[in-house]
Write a protein that holds these residues in place. Structure first.
Motif, PDB file in Angstrom:
ATOM      1  N   VAL A 142     -34.540 -11.200 111.741  1.00 22.82           N
ATOM      2  CA  VAL A 142     -34.289  -9.784 111.986  1.00 22.82           C
ATOM      3  C   VAL A 142     -33.848  -9.572 113.433  1.00 22.82           C
ATOM      4  CG1 VAL A 142     -35.419  -7.524 112.098  1.00 22.82           C
ATOM      5  CG2 VAL A 142     -36.025  -9.120 110.283  1.00 22.82           C
ATOM      6  N   ALA A 143     -32.796  -8.795 113.625  1.00 25.17           N
ATOM      7  CA  ALA A 143     -32.414  -8.332 114.963  1.00 25.17           C
ATOM      8  C   ALA A 143     -33.211  -7.059 115.220  1.00 25.17           C
ATOM      9  CB  ALA A 143     -30.921  -8.061 115.042  1.00 25.17           C
ATOM     10  N   VAL A 144     -34.148  -7.109 116.139  1.00 27.00           N
ATOM     11  CA  VAL A 144     -35.047  -5.966 116.308  1.00 27.00           C
ATOM     12  C   VAL A 144     -34.323  -4.717 116.802  1.00 27.00           C
ATOM     13  CG1 VAL A 144     -37.115  -7.387 116.542  1.00 27.00           C
ATOM     14  CG2 VAL A 144     -35.879  -6.688 118.586  1.00 27.00           C
ATOM     15  N   ALA A 145     -33.219  -4.861 117.519  1.00 26.91           N
ATOM     16  CA  ALA A 145     -32.467  -3.674 117.961  1.00 26.91           C
ATOM     17  C   ALA A 145     -31.989  -2.866 116.759  1.00 26.91           C
ATOM     18  CB  ALA A 145     -31.293  -4.073 118.845  1.00 26.91           C
ATOM     19  N   ASP A 146     -31.596  -3.547 115.682  1.00 23.87           N
ATOM     20  CA  ASP A 146     -31.155  -2.847 114.470  1.00 23.87           C
ATOM     21  C   ASP A 146     -32.323  -2.104 113.819  1.00 23.87           C
ATOM     22  OD1 ASP A 146     -28.636  -3.912 114.889  1.00 23.87           O
ATOM     23  OD2 ASP A 146     -28.875  -5.506 113.381  1.00 23.87           O
ATOM     24  N   VAL A 147     -33.489  -2.735 113.784  1.00 26.80           N
ATOM     25  CA  VAL A 147     -34.677  -2.109 113.195  1.00 26.80           C
ATOM     26  C   VAL A 147     -35.082  -0.886 114.015  1.00 26.80           C
ATOM     27  CG1 VAL A 147     -37.104  -2.463 112.602  1.00 26.80           C
ATOM     28  CG2 VAL A 147     -35.455  -4.302 112.208  1.00 26.80           C
ATOM     29  N   ILE A 148     -35.059  -1.024 115.326  1.00 28.08           N
ATOM     30  CA  ILE A 148     -35.399   0.096 116.218  1.00 28.08           C
ATOM     31  C   ILE A 148     -34.430   1.256 115.995  1.00 28.08           C
ATOM     32  CG2 ILE A 148     -35.453   0.846 118.637  1.00 28.08           C
ATOM     33  CD1 ILE A 148     -36.458  -2.075 119.269  1.00 28.08           C
ATOM     34  N   ALA A 149     -33.133   0.952 115.954  1.00 23.63           N
ATOM     35  CA  ALA A 149     -32.122   2.000 115.764  1.00 23.63           C
ATOM     36  C   ALA A 149     -32.335   2.741 114.442  1.00 23.63           C
ATOM     37  CB  ALA A 149     -30.718   1.400 115.815  1.00 23.63           C
ATOM     38  N   GLU A 150     -32.650   2.012 113.379  1.00 28.48           N
ATOM     39  CA  GLU A 150     -32.895   2.641 112.078  1.00 28.48           C
ATOM     40  C   GLU A 150     -34.152   3.511 112.099  1.00 28.48           C
ATOM     41  OE1 GLU A 150     -31.110   2.914 109.197  1.00 28.48           O
ATOM     42  OE2 GLU A 150     -29.533   2.076 110.451  1.00 28.48           O
ATOM     43  N   ALA A 151     -35.198   3.043 112.786  1.00 30.35           N
ATOM     44  CA  ALA A 151     -36.438   3.826 112.870  1.00 30.35           C
ATOM     45  C   ALA A 151     -36.201   5.125 113.631  1.00 30.35           C
ATOM     46  CB  ALA A 151     -37.544   3.002 113.533  1.00 30.35           C
ATOM     47  N   ARG A 208     -34.995  11.256 113.562  1.00 35.31           N
ATOM     48  CA  ARG A 208     -34.196  12.077 114.474  1.00 35.31           C
ATOM     49  C   ARG A 208     -34.564  13.563 114.416  1.00 35.31           C
ATOM     50  NH1 ARG A 208     -28.707  10.546 113.680  1.00 35.31           N
ATOM     51  NH2 ARG A 208     -29.104   8.999 115.264  1.00 35.31           N
ATOM     52  N   GLU A 209     -34.645  14.143 113.225  1.00 38.35           N
ATOM     53  CA  GLU A 209     -34.937  15.578 113.109  1.00 38.35           C
ATOM     54  C   GLU A 209     -36.314  15.917 113.679  1.00 38.35           C
ATOM     55  OE1 GLU A 209     -34.221  17.428 109.312  1.00 38.35           O
ATOM     56  OE2 GLU A 209     -32.463  16.152 108.972  1.00 38.35           O
ATOM     57  N   LEU A 210     -37.308  15.106 113.365  1.00 38.17           N
ATOM     58  CA  LEU A 210     -38.662  15.328 113.870  1.00 38.17           C
ATOM     59  C   LEU A 210     -38.700  15.219 115.393  1.00 38.17           C
ATOM     60  CD1 LEU A 210     -41.704  15.697 113.164  1.00 38.17           C
ATOM     61  CD2 LEU A 210     -41.844  13.200 113.091  1.00 38.17           C
ATOM     62  N   LEU A 211     -38.015  14.215 115.933  1.00 35.05           N
ATOM     63  CA  LEU A 211     -37.990  14.010 117.383  1.00 35.05           C
ATOM     64  C   LEU A 211     -37.272  15.154 118.102  1.00 35.05           C
ATOM     65  CD1 LEU A 211     -37.253  10.188 117.281  1.00 35.05           C
ATOM     66  CD2 LEU A 211     -39.405  11.260 118.020  1.00 35.05           C
ATOM     67  N   TRP A 252     -39.996  -1.787 110.852  1.00 36.92           N
ATOM     68  CA  TRP A 252     -39.379  -0.455 110.832  1.00 36.92           C
ATOM     69  C   TRP A 252     -40.458   0.615 110.633  1.00 36.92           C
ATOM     70  CZ3 TRP A 252     -39.430   2.928 106.626  1.00 36.92           C
ATOM     71  CH2 TRP A 252     -38.645   4.070 106.770  1.00 36.92           C
ATOM     72  N   PHE A 253     -41.356   0.401 109.668  1.00 32.22           N
ATOM     73  CA  PHE A 253     -42.422   1.364 109.405  1.00 32.22           C
ATOM     74  C   PHE A 253     -43.310   1.542 110.641  1.00 32.22           C
ATOM     75  CE2 PHE A 253     -46.743   2.481 108.451  1.00 32.22           C
ATOM     76  CZ  PHE A 253     -46.600   3.607 107.670  1.00 32.22           C
ATOM     77  N   GLN A 297     -43.820   4.977 112.647  1.00 34.99           N
ATOM     78  CA  GLN A 297     -45.128   5.601 112.780  1.00 34.99           C
ATOM     79  C   GLN A 297     -45.441   5.918 114.244  1.00 34.99           C
ATOM     80  OE1 GLN A 297     -47.376   6.705 110.392  1.00 34.99           O
ATOM     81  NE2 GLN A 297     -48.259   7.632 112.211  1.00 34.99           N
ATOM     82  N   LEU A 298     -45.078   5.020 115.145  1.00 30.52           N
ATOM     83  CA  LEU A 298     -45.306   5.282 116.569  1.00 30.52           C
ATOM     84  C   LEU A 298     -44.467   6.472 117.044  1.00 30.52           C
ATOM     85  CD1 LEU A 298     -45.465   1.604 117.894  1.00 30.52           C
ATOM     86  CD2 LEU A 298     -47.390   3.161 117.408  1.00 30.52           C
ATOM     87  N   LEU A 299     -43.260   6.618 116.516  1.00 29.79           N
ATOM     88  CA  LEU A 299     -42.416   7.773 116.863  1.00 29.79           C
ATOM     89  C   LEU A 299     -42.992   9.069 116.287  1.00 29.79           C
ATOM     90  CD1 LEU A 299     -38.892   6.173 116.388  1.00 29.79           C
ATOM     91  CD2 LEU A 299     -39.984   6.808 118.570  1.00 29.79           C
ATOM     92  N   VAL A 300     -43.513   9.002 115.068  1.00 28.03           N
ATOM     93  CA  VAL A 300     -44.158  10.174 114.462  1.00 28.03           C
ATOM     94  C   VAL A 300     -45.341  10.608 115.337  1.00 28.03           C
ATOM     95  CG1 VAL A 300     -45.548  10.951 112.490  1.00 28.03           C
ATOM     96  CG2 VAL A 300     -43.402   9.724 112.104  1.00 28.03           C
ATOM     97  N   ASN A 301     -46.126   9.642 115.803  1.00 29.99           N
ATOM     98  CA  ASN A 301     -47.252   9.980 116.677  1.00 29.99           C
ATOM     99  C   ASN A 301     -46.782  10.622 117.979  1.00 29.99           C
ATOM    100  OD1 ASN A 301     -48.926   8.956 114.748  1.00 29.99           O
ATOM    101  ND2 ASN A 301     -49.782   7.332 116.011  1.00 29.99           N
TER     102      ASN A 301
END
Length: 159
Positions: free
Chosen positions: A16-25, A30-33, A56-57, A61-65
């Protein structure tokens, strides 16, 4: 939470390329943030063999928090040397609560005000254990919090 009971049914280990996972998360939240006036900056990348959906999850979850507890904050997500760090400049977590934040059902002072269930960080913690990821949390009241996901073996994105 349901997937924690039978992880073998939903876990796919791959490079996994973590930058891709981060971008998707970030994109998924986006709307919540935006509604919480959270600015997000992401940088860095590396490859790791893990379950991308779980990572990704966890980031989601950290972004939701952050949206719940750090309205108006700035979030920086870095990916380097086998570590993904999610840092905010929000209110932080009280020192006496920090050891308990990944306990099932623990909400703490901030969580009680926000009507939280105390399940988000518990699930993140359990997923980390299942995947062999070290979860390290540092926080200072009034200055912010950093969640770090430390992977055992990672390869720089340049390789």
């Amino acid at each position: 939470y349901a997937r924690l009971k039978n992880p073998e049914k939903d876990t796919v280990i791959s490079k996994v390329a973590v930058a891709d996972v981060i971008a998707e998360a970030v994109k998924s939240q986006r709307e919540l943030l935006v509604a919480a006036k959270i600015g997000v900056e992401a940088c860095g990348d590396f490859y790791v063999c893990t379950d991308g959906k779980s990572v990704w999850f966890m980031i989601k979850q950290l972004l939701v928090n952050c949206a719940k507890y750090c309205r108006g904050a700035h979030v920086v997500i870095t990916a380097e040397n086998g570590v993904i760090s999610v840092s905010d400049d929000g209110d932080g977590i009280a020192a006496h609560e920090l050891p308990r934040i990944t306990e099932r059902g623990f909400t703490g002072e901030n969580g009680r005000r926000a009507g939280s269930t105390g399940m988000g960080l518990y699930i993140v913690s359990e997923m980390c254990k299942r995947l062999g990821i070290d979860l390290v949390v540092t926080s200072e009241k009034g200055k912010g919090t950093t969640f770090s996901l430390k992977f055992g073996t990672a390869v720089p994105a340049s390789e």
